[in-house]
Design a protein around this motif. Sequence first.
Motif, short mmCIF file in Angstrom:
data_model
loop_
_atom_site.label_atom_id
_atom_site.label_comp_id
_atom_site.label_asym_id
_atom_site.label_seq_id
_atom_site.Cartn_x
_atom_site.Cartn_y
_atom_site.Cartn_z
N PHE A 260 -3.03 1.47 -12.93
CA PHE A 260 -1.99 0.73 -12.15
C PHE A 260 -2.13 -0.41 -12.41
O PHE A 260 -0.80 -1.26 -11.71
CB PHE A 260 -2.44 1.19 -10.63
CG PHE A 260 -2.47 0.56 -9.13
CD1 PHE A 260 -0.74 -0.38 -9.66
CD2 PHE A 260 -3.19 -0.29 -9.16
CE1 PHE A 260 -0.74 -0.70 -8.19
CE2 PHE A 260 -2.96 -1.06 -7.96
CZ PHE A 260 -1.29 -1.61 -7.79
N GLU B 178 -4.68 5.09 -2.96
CA GLU B 178 -4.59 3.20 -3.15
C GLU B 178 -6.50 3.29 -2.37
O GLU B 178 -7.28 1.97 -2.83
CB GLU B 178 -3.88 3.20 -2.39
CG GLU B 178 -4.18 1.41 -2.88
CD GLU B 178 -2.22 0.52 -2.51
OE1 GLU B 178 -2.25 -0.86 -3.31
OE2 GLU B 178 -2.20 0.51 -1.13
N ARG C 25 2.76 -7.53 -14.20
CA ARG C 25 3.76 -8.22 -13.26
C ARG C 25 3.51 -9.46 -13.18
O ARG C 25 4.40 -10.56 -12.73
CB ARG C 25 3.95 -7.09 -11.91
CG ARG C 25 4.87 -6.41 -11.76
CD ARG C 25 5.32 -5.50 -10.31
NE ARG C 25 4.29 -5.87 -9.41
CZ ARG C 25 3.15 -4.53 -9.24
NH1 ARG C 25 3.60 -4.17 -10.20
NH2 ARG C 25 2.19 -4.82 -8.86
N SER D 111 2.62 2.46 -4.37
CA SER D 111 1.75 1.42 -4.20
C SER D 111 2.71 0.55 -3.30
O SER D 111 3.98 0.21 -3.09
CB SER D 111 0.81 0.36 -5.44
OG SER D 111 0.55 -1.02 -4.37
N ARG E 89 2.58 -2.42 -2.31
CA ARG E 89 2.37 -3.95 -3.02
C ARG E 89 3.43 -3.61 -4.29
O ARG E 89 3.49 -4.12 -5.28
CB ARG E 89 1.43 -4.46 -3.44
CG ARG E 89 0.27 -5.01 -2.34
CD ARG E 89 1.39 -6.13 -1.83
NE ARG E 89 0.42 -6.69 -0.22
CZ ARG E 89 1.15 -7.48 0.66
NH1 ARG E 89 3.00 -7.76 -0.17
NH2 ARG E 89 0.79 -7.18 1.90
N ARG E 90 4.06 -2.29 -4.38
CA ARG E 90 4.48 -2.41 -5.35
C ARG E 90 6.24 -2.80 -5.69
O ARG E 90 7.09 -2.73 -5.00
CB ARG E 90 4.51 -0.82 -6.17
CG ARG E 90 5.41 -0.69 -7.13
CD ARG E 90 5.28 0.18 -8.37
NE ARG E 90 4.01 0.41 -8.34
CZ ARG E 90 3.59 1.44 -9.56
NH1 ARG E 90 5.22 2.57 -9.79
NH2 ARG E 90 2.58 2.28 -9.75
N PRO E 91 6.97 -4.11 -6.37
CA PRO E 91 8.33 -3.67 -5.88
C PRO E 91 9.10 -2.56 -5.75
O PRO E 91 9.20 -1.15 -6.12
CB PRO E 91 9.09 -4.47 -7.19
CG PRO E 91 7.11 -5.06 -8.64
CD PRO E 91 7.01 -3.77 -7.29
#
Lengths: 411, 275
Positions: free
Chosen positions: A29, A16, A36, B156, B158-160
């Motif tokens: 991603f 990342e 989302r 990530s 920031r992923r749920p």
Amino acid sequence: MKTNTREDDRSAVNAEMSDPKSNPTRSSFNLRSLMRGDLGFIPVIVTLALITLYFQLTTGGVFLQARNLTNLTQQIVVISILSTAAVLVLLLGEIDLSLAAVAQACAAVMATVSVYQNWGAVPSILAALVVGALIGLVNGFFIAILRVPSFIVTLAGSIGYAGFLLLVLGRQTTLIVRDPAIRALAPTYLSPIIGWGLPIVVAALYAIGVWYERQRRVKAGLPVKRSTTLIAQIAGIFAGIFLIVFLFQTYQGVPQAVMISLGIVLAFWLILRKTPFGRHLYAVGGNEEAARRAGINVIAMKMAVFTLASTLAAVAGIMLTSRSTAVATQISATLLLNAIAAAVIGGVSLFGGRGSVWAVILGALVIGSLDNGLDLLNQDQSIKNIVQGAVLVLAVTADALVRRANPVRGK
Amino acid sequence: MNNSVLPTQSDTSVDRSIPRLQLRKINKSFGGVQALKNVDFEVYAGEVVGLVGDNGAGKSTLVKTMSGAYVPDSGEILIDGSPVTISSPQDATRLGIETVYQDLALCDNLDVVANLWLGREAYRWVIPGVLKALDETEMERRTIEVLRTLDVKIPSVRRPVAALSGGQRQCIAVAKTILRQPKVVLLDEPTAALGVAQTRQVLNLIMRLKQQGLAVVVISHNLHDVFEVCDRTIVMRLGQRSATFDIKNSTSEQVVAAITGAEYRDAPVSSSEMI
């Protein structure tokens, strides 16, 4: 410390951090994170666009005229505020069926003290807000401390508060409010300086905040959006504001009521997304047990949310009264369901922990547009009800399908 | 809050002189059933102890005694040699004992950063004394730091959490306890219902905790895992500590025999006798 490089050394945390171009998974991603975030609103935005297009064509262009849009946005003020209250409760995984009754009862308190006790506008409004908060505390006491299901408590509450409304208003079926300040709340238009200035100042503050946060992330070595993307985003927000304010100004200006409801939504968005309180609210809605173990006071959280919701309902009641200049003993049958429907149409989960308070605006716009457009077409109430029911089911179905196709969003 | 992510133990070798956490002569009854009978237990810093036994042998009761969920009827609990009272989970947390239960206690709807910091969010005052805002940058930075230290790989932060695999979720649950800088970490069935690769991930994480100098207790039904990561194995049977094995000098047959109560020859040296 030694790093473990035995197998699969593509540590994603590292990936990342690396250059976006060198990482093939980057684009997928991005797409998923978009789904989302912003794209989660796509189904309801498409629905709204289709509704707008249909009415624009069938009403011969009347629908999108500044005058009609001003009307439309003023019509959905009460739903928006009540729906914000519903969102708070829904995020917790609970429901509040007493919102409409509370709104009306609090409005009745305001009207009564204003008319019969000759209280000024400010104390009258404060009285309504205090009664709203007290009602919320009562709801919260039964739900959080005695652990009675919120469905039952607020259903019983809605009957009880309707009775309280009758009690407060006495024999009259309507009580007309004379206080000029209360009557002026909803129908007033803001002067161009405030109409233009306030949104621009808020947007500018937002832009500064976003930019400052970006600089901090750069300093901390965290991945950031490209500056061009960010600038485009902020420019988009400004363009939207200019378009909307310009439209309002071509008629009579920005309605004060619309500004108030937008302010409420914005404030609660900030509370939910940027404060520990908001984070804890989402956590309790997502997994109550986990929240409790993390040291969050779940009981206090529930009390606070139900109190906030009922207080917001009082605000909605005040706006409703100002708009109609009177309080009636009759509680609108569709008001509560429209408020909850607006939240659900906007993508707030009925099971808690999922959704944004911006859902309120989109959902209320969908419901308001149908109401307004069908009125323009001189349709009967029967047709309006059928269409609204159908659109609600469609919106919820679309949302469920998107959710199922995209497991990233979970349940 | 202090700036280092993990407690820095300079000496990561097992210090055998004083146990980090020790239980002496613990008894616990539920009605007429005596779940724990005079149980001794000890775990040293930088050591992984496997707690094995059949269903109903008293493993869970023993762990719940350590985590503060149960209060023992009699017996002593010592941390670094000094006696302590643990009468609630909060006491255990305060004393540096963290437990990761099987249900993990994660909020599926929140992202990794939010879950890790839940209840202890970093914040900044927007209006001092009145309004505080989450400090996402700081939380994200330290999350990445912790996950890198523990060598946890996730797509990530920031992923749920709902989008993560079982092994990743387990790792996040463990990382969450690590942020509180504990002395002892209790893991309840950390590899149950995980696939091969995911189990690998969790076992690596346990080795990392050991390297950080933490005392780790792993409850497991899976002897393969126990043999992979544990230094010692303590076998519970019918509410008693029936055997202790040094993993290097024992076989899984011996451990199975101790669990089931079957006869076995060449009884291993029990380290409990050495204390």
